[in-house]
Motif scaffolding. Structure first.
Motif, short mmCIF file in Angstrom:
data_model
loop_
_atom_site.label_atom_id
_atom_site.label_comp_id
_atom_site.label_asym_id
_atom_site.label_seq_id
_atom_site.Cartn_x
_atom_site.Cartn_y
_atom_site.Cartn_z
N UNK A 48 0.81 -1.22 0.00
CA UNK A 48 0.00 0.00 0.00
C UNK A 48 0.84 1.27 0.00
N UNK A 49 1.96 1.26 0.69
CA UNK A 49 2.70 2.51 0.82
C UNK A 49 4.19 2.22 1.01
N UNK A 67 0.88 5.06 9.33
CA UNK A 67 0.09 4.50 8.22
C UNK A 67 -1.29 5.14 8.21
N UNK A 68 -1.89 5.25 9.43
CA UNK A 68 -3.23 5.84 9.51
C UNK A 68 -3.20 7.29 9.03
N UNK A 69 -2.10 8.00 9.34
CA UNK A 69 -1.97 9.38 8.88
C UNK A 69 -1.89 9.44 7.36
N UNK A 70 -1.09 8.51 6.79
CA UNK A 70 -0.93 8.49 5.34
C UNK A 70 -2.28 8.31 4.65
N UNK A 71 -3.12 7.45 5.25
CA UNK A 71 -4.40 7.20 4.62
C UNK A 71 -5.49 8.12 5.13
N UNK A 72 -5.09 9.17 5.86
CA UNK A 72 -6.05 10.18 6.28
C UNK A 72 -7.15 9.65 7.17
N UNK A 73 -6.81 8.70 8.05
CA UNK A 73 -7.84 8.10 8.89
C UNK A 73 -8.34 9.08 9.96
N UNK A 133 -10.42 7.30 13.27
CA UNK A 133 -9.87 6.05 12.79
C UNK A 133 -8.77 5.53 13.70
N UNK A 134 -7.95 6.47 14.19
CA UNK A 134 -6.85 6.11 15.09
C UNK A 134 -7.40 5.44 16.35
#
Lengths: 308, 332
Positions: free
Chosen positions: B48-49, B299-305, B309-310
């Motif tokens: 994914x990243x 990762x959550x930041x990268x996907x804008x969660x 979401x966090x």
């Protein structure tokens, strides 16, 4: 009446005494405190904490802890504010509370996860869900609910009625039902309770469900009181409710304590905020006083266990 | 138990197979959950990243994980002797306040580092005193000291302009030696130093005994209270070091510092395969857990969660690890 169960009383009467002393000291020291308006205000402000603390008491008596009540309160205000209709909002919130209670209870009772860990996990998860439903404070709460929380009946605030009703229900559950007796027996020793025929797993799950339901009711009251939803409004209630229970003389190892103490504990915490306000102390100082009171309360009672 | 015994008698070859399988299963369940989570996260990154897997990013995450890693060490010591430290957030805020106060900043660099650390140890001593001498509940005591510390700092801060972070602390939090962050090196060094008493000195065995059963330890004449007291002092000290690194990393005085460190430290311990009083479990699992959590947040930041979401992922991960541990003990 209490002569029958002296060993289960704990420090409840010490809490009652402390409450009486604090009320007496504040009434002598401050004219403003004695006004009926201030005392009504105090009771109204203590209502949500009192309602949550009743549920918390049931769980603490089984040697458990529920840290997810704060998120449950926030969730309820969010649901009510988003749905708009009080009936659907309250029904959804109570349903969510049952789910939360069952998850907590199954984790603690069936999978033997420590209550702190289990409820901390569900609290975090739930807080995330709340932020999805309502990212920022807002939304509208039905007028009826606002009146029910802020209204008066014959000059007495309805909030006092609600807290009295919650106390009555809690007292019936705890002192007049088989469920309440089983909670005490599990707190006294889960293994012995099991040998005596108590359905430990079932009763524990029920205690977490009841606790979550009381939190949801406190959330309904909060939603009416602030007449909107707030994803963080309940944040401090998880720890505050435990503080109220502990100050009220209920022992965290379970089996000892009761609702009289919890009511006194919740009122004492409210009283401290009120008293500091009257003394014009910086509001930032409130947690310092509350924390010191908590430390004092645990110093007054010696126990055998070390650690948690 | 009964069932496996009967199969052992009935069919020997099957029993051998099963025991080998059982041993493999045992070895796999001994691996802390954090290792599986790290592997899962790394595999996810590959697809994914991939940019997150590049060395500079890994080092950034390493540095971000260091304060949490130290807080996790603090929580490991508390939880292994059946206690808990909920005052870590208070220690973080206190350390930030002390390090940024002009009086401390004017001192020698050594003292600017030493004084906050000693303050942390003092908080640990106070916690330990109430828990071991007064025998109060660790939940209540550390909760209360944490609330008191936060209140005192907010109260003192309300009149003061925020000071600046001393250069030496900034250096510890942000500096690099040959592109390796110093904060990370301090974390690794702390892990190595802690491994010594936990694995090679008598203290490790005492801790094991106390965690297993404080009452049995008392009856056998072990210094149970001293072990718990020492763990809390060390916990305060480690939390203070974590707070110092975080203060240096963010570089400003803040009263919001470490808002979720208590939560994350408990998560790290659980993911590290350790629970209250658990006799086994070194610092490897918790350290991997701290790194995994830092990676997860990135990762959550990268996907804008976002925040929600966090929280959801964090809650699911902790509940999952704890429930899996519960299933494991239930089967035994």
């Amino acid at each position: 009446m209490n002569i029958r169960l002296p060993a289960r009383t704990g420090g409840q009467y010490a809490a009652l005494g402390l409450l009486v002393v604090a009320v007496a000291a504040l009434s002598v020291g401050f004219q403003d405190f004695r006004t009926s308006g201030n005392i009504e205000n105090l009771l109204v402000q203590a209502t949500p904490l009192l309602i949550v603390a009743i549920g918390q008491t049931l769980v603490v008596l089984t040697n458990g802890l529920d840290l997810s009540v704060g998120a449950m309160i926030s969730l309820t205000t969010a649901i009510i504010a988003v749905t708009g209709s009080p009936l659907a909002g309250v029904a959804l919130s109570l349903g969510a509370a049952v789910v939360l209670g069952v998850v907590n209870g199954v984790g603690v009772a069936r999978f033997k996860v420590h209550p702190i860990i289990m409820t901390l996990a569900t609290a975090t998860l739930l807080q995330g869900v709340v932020l999805v439903i309502l990212p920022t404070p807002g939304g509208a709460v039905a007028v009826g609910l606002v009146h029910a929380a802020n209204g008066e009946l014959l000059g007495i605030p309805l909030a006092i009625l609600w807290s009295g009703l919650a106390l009555l229900v809690g007292a019936l559950l705890l002192h007049k039902s088989r469920f309440g007796l089983h909670l005490y027996s599990i707190g006294g020793g889960a293994d012995n309770a099991k040998l005596a025929g108590v359905h430990v797993t079932r009763t524990l799950i029920a205690s977490y469900v009841v606790c979550a339901l009381f939190a949801a009711l406190a959330g309904v009251f909060m939603a009416g009181r602030i007449s909107s939803g707030d994803p963080w409004v309940g944040a401090s209630y998880g720890l505050d409710s435990i503080a109220a229970v502990a100050v009220g003389g209920t022992q965290l190892i379970g089996g000892i304590g009761g609702l009289l103490g919890t009511a006194c504990g919740a009122l004492l915490l409210g009283l401290i905020g009120n008293g500091l306000n009257l003394m014009q102390v910086d509001p930032f100082f409130l947690p310092v006083v509350n924390g010191s009171l908590l430390l004092l309360a645990v110093c007054l009672r010696r126990r055998k266990e070390l650690g948690l | 138990m009964m069932k496996s015994d009967t199969t052992l008698i009935a069919d020997k070859s099957a029993a051998v197979d099963r025991s080998a399988l059982g041993r493999l299963q045992g070895a796999l369940t001994d691996v802390p959950p954090s290792v599986w989570i790290l592997i899962a996260l790394l595999v996810f990154c590959v697809f994914a990243s991939p940019v997150l897997l590049k060395m500079p990013f890994q080092l950034v995450i390493f540095r971000q994980a260091a304060p949490l890693g130290l807080a996790v060490c603090a929580q490991v010591l508390a939880m292994r002797c059946r206690s808990i430290d909920l005052s870590i957030v208070g220690v973080f805020i206190l350390v930030n306040f002390i390090a940024c106060s002009p009086a401390v900043a004017a001192l020698d660099p050594w003292l600017a580092v030493l004084i906050p650390l000693l303050a942390g140890a003092l908080i640990g001593l106070i916690n330990g005193f109430f828990i071991t001498v007064v025998r109060a509940s660790a939940v209540i005591v550390t909760l209360a000291t944490g609330a008191i510390l936060v209140g005192i700092v907010l109260f003192l801060n309300s009149g003061f302009p925020p000071g600046s972070v001393p250069e030496v602390i900034k250096y510890l939090g942000q500096g690099r030696v040959a592109s390796v962050p110093i904060a990370g090196l301090i974390w690794i060094a702390t892990l190595v130093v802690l491994t010594l008493p936990l694995h090679f000195l008598v203290f490790g065995r005492l801790l094991k005994a106390v965690g297993d059963s404080p009452n049995a330890g008392m009856l056998s004449g072990l210094p149970v209270r001293r072990v718990i007291l020492f763990c809390h002092i060390a916990s305060g000290l480690l939390a203070a070091l974590g707070g110092l690194l975080l203060t240096g990393y963010i570089g400003v005085s803040s009263t919001r510092i470490g808002a979720d460190v208590v939560m994350n430290s408990i998560a790290g311990v659980i993911l590290g395969g350790i629970t209250f009083g658990s006799p086994k479990g070194g610092l490897f699992g918790p350290a991997i857990a701290a790194f995994s959590l830092a990676l997860l947040f990135n990762i959550l930041n990268v996907f804008g969660a976002g925040e929600s979401g966090k929280f959801i992922v964090q809650g699911l991960v902790i509940a999952g690890a704890a429930l899996l541990g519960g299933i494991g003990t239930n089967n035994r």
